[in-house]
Motif scaffolding. Sequence first.
Motif, short mmCIF file in Angstrom:
data_model
loop_
_atom_site.label_atom_id
_atom_site.label_comp_id
_atom_site.label_asym_id
_atom_site.label_seq_id
_atom_site.Cartn_x
_atom_site.Cartn_y
_atom_site.Cartn_z
N PRO A 61 107.97 6.18 41.03
CA PRO A 61 108.05 4.75 40.69
C PRO A 61 106.76 4.18 40.12
CG PRO A 61 107.73 4.98 43.04
CD PRO A 61 107.89 6.37 42.50
N GLU A 62 105.70 4.99 40.01
CA GLU A 62 104.50 4.51 39.34
C GLU A 62 104.78 4.27 37.86
OE1 GLU A 62 101.61 3.86 40.69
OE2 GLU A 62 101.97 4.63 42.71
N ALA A 63 103.91 3.49 37.22
CA ALA A 63 104.04 3.30 35.78
C ALA A 63 103.78 4.63 35.07
CB ALA A 63 103.04 2.25 35.30
N ALA A 64 104.63 4.98 34.13
CA ALA A 64 104.55 6.28 33.49
C ALA A 64 103.23 6.47 32.74
CB ALA A 64 105.72 6.47 32.53
N TRP A 65 102.65 5.38 32.23
CA TRP A 65 101.40 5.54 31.48
C TRP A 65 100.27 6.01 32.40
CZ3 TRP A 65 97.03 2.88 32.86
CH2 TRP A 65 97.19 1.71 33.58
N ARG A 66 100.32 5.63 33.70
CA ARG A 66 99.29 6.09 34.63
C ARG A 66 99.43 7.60 34.86
NH1 ARG A 66 100.56 1.13 37.68
NH2 ARG A 66 98.83 -0.33 37.41
N TRP A 67 100.67 8.07 35.01
CA TRP A 67 100.92 9.51 35.13
C TRP A 67 100.42 10.25 33.90
CZ3 TRP A 67 105.05 11.40 31.86
CH2 TRP A 67 105.32 12.76 31.99
N ASP A 68 100.74 9.75 32.72
CA ASP A 68 100.32 10.40 31.48
C ASP A 68 98.80 10.44 31.37
OD1 ASP A 68 101.09 11.48 28.78
OD2 ASP A 68 99.93 9.74 28.13
N LEU A 69 98.14 9.36 31.79
CA LEU A 69 96.69 9.30 31.73
C LEU A 69 96.07 10.33 32.69
CD1 LEU A 69 94.09 7.94 30.72
CD2 LEU A 69 94.35 6.25 32.56
N GLU A 70 96.61 10.41 33.92
CA GLU A 70 96.06 11.37 34.87
C GLU A 70 96.31 12.81 34.41
OE1 GLU A 70 95.78 8.96 39.05
OE2 GLU A 70 96.84 10.86 38.98
N MET A 71 97.47 13.08 33.84
CA MET A 71 97.73 14.42 33.32
C MET A 71 96.76 14.77 32.19
SD MET A 71 100.18 15.92 35.00
CE MET A 71 100.82 17.17 33.90
N SER A 72 96.47 13.80 31.35
CA SER A 72 95.53 14.03 30.25
C SER A 72 94.12 14.30 30.79
CB SER A 72 95.51 12.81 29.32
OG SER A 72 94.59 12.99 28.26
N ARG A 73 93.70 13.54 31.81
CA ARG A 73 92.38 13.74 32.40
C ARG A 73 92.28 15.11 33.07
NH1 ARG A 73 90.45 10.36 36.43
NH2 ARG A 73 88.44 11.24 35.88
N LEU A 74 93.33 15.50 33.79
CA LEU A 74 93.32 16.82 34.41
C LEU A 74 93.31 17.92 33.35
CD1 LEU A 74 95.81 16.30 37.38
CD2 LEU A 74 93.33 16.64 37.52
N SER A 75 94.01 17.71 32.24
CA SER A 75 93.98 18.68 31.15
C SER A 75 92.56 18.89 30.65
CB SER A 75 94.87 18.21 30.00
OG SER A 75 96.22 18.19 30.37
N ASP A 76 91.83 17.78 30.48
CA ASP A 76 90.45 17.87 30.00
C ASP A 76 89.56 18.59 31.01
OD1 ASP A 76 91.16 16.49 27.72
OD2 ASP A 76 90.49 14.54 28.46
N ILE A 77 89.75 18.29 32.30
CA ILE A 77 88.94 18.93 33.34
C ILE A 77 89.19 20.43 33.37
CG2 ILE A 77 88.67 19.13 35.85
CD1 ILE A 77 89.16 16.07 35.96
N LEU A 78 90.45 20.84 33.33
CA LEU A 78 90.78 22.26 33.39
C LEU A 78 90.35 22.99 32.13
CD1 LEU A 78 94.31 22.02 35.06
CD2 LEU A 78 92.17 22.76 36.13
N ALA A 79 90.47 22.33 30.98
CA ALA A 79 90.06 22.96 29.73
C ALA A 79 88.56 23.17 29.69
CB ALA A 79 90.50 22.11 28.54
#
Length: 340
Positions: free
Chosen positions: A227-245
Amino acid sequence: MAEPVVGVDGAPPGRRTPGPRGRRLLRAAATVVGVSAVFACAAGVFAHYSGFVSSTASRVAAFTPVLVIVGVVGFVVLLLARRWIVAGIAALVVVAGVVTQAPLYVGASSAADSDLVVMQANIYLGQADIVSLASTVRAEDVDLLTIVELTEGALNRIEVSDLAVALPYSFTHALPDGRGVGIFSKYPLVDGRVLDGFRLGNVRAETDLPGHGRTAVYALHPLPPWPEAAWRWDLEMSRLSDILAAEALPTIVGADMNSTWDHRPFRRMLAGYGPDTSPDLLDAAEVVGAGFVPTYPADKAIPPLLTIDHVLTRGGLQPTSMHTVTLVGSDHRGVVATVR
């Protein structure tokens, strides 16, 4: 011998066949059902590829494997209704749906006794049965365990259980309300840190794996797209992508990603955004061809339908098998993967 009694339409009394009008109605109803099912499949395919950042789109994408099966049923119904042209279009939609899932079925399991065993467990607000979890860890001979939704109460129970004996080293960040997370290991963990800027707990530590050397281990739990706003999920996924990369060490990730293969942000994470020398993340389920292995929700009368728990690797660490296990008292199934 007496002749059999038949009705005026040639059928036995009480078993009248539908007349022309009845057959037309049945065919029309079958067409509506078939077209609706194929439309649902098409919605899943579109959501898989589109990457629209919305709660609705992310919900549809999450159910794409189920919607593809629904589309197959719709295609068969249209064939039975002899709607040849519509069935032809339906076949194209179903093929497109199958293509979205095909990578999950291409691969092979090749586990060996010497492989590292990694387990991911969401323990449902700390309410899962820790004694049962410890038994599973023992039975699977787990080397590394990542836990999300780790509360102080659950951590206290872990510290006095057989789990702490089997995995004596840990780095934890226990919090209330499902925000806690932890890593438990057979091997010493060093340089543990909490990843800042996330609503839920996400942590990283390092360990020396026998025969492989220093390795980064992550336990991740990004926000869900609803039920969170989808843009927050997308932002966190993008940040985790950068960290892992940007991670320089070989990497093992255990995570409740709140994302499935059919979410484009998850596939972007696997592809990585790091330098060209940064290898892609490997999803154990994809690499070994495990197919559809849903993990959530596991506490309902119906089987789980969403594959949101994952084990990922990078940097020379190759998944060799993957399966799910029951987590007593949790709303998730656990994921166990072997890594070479």
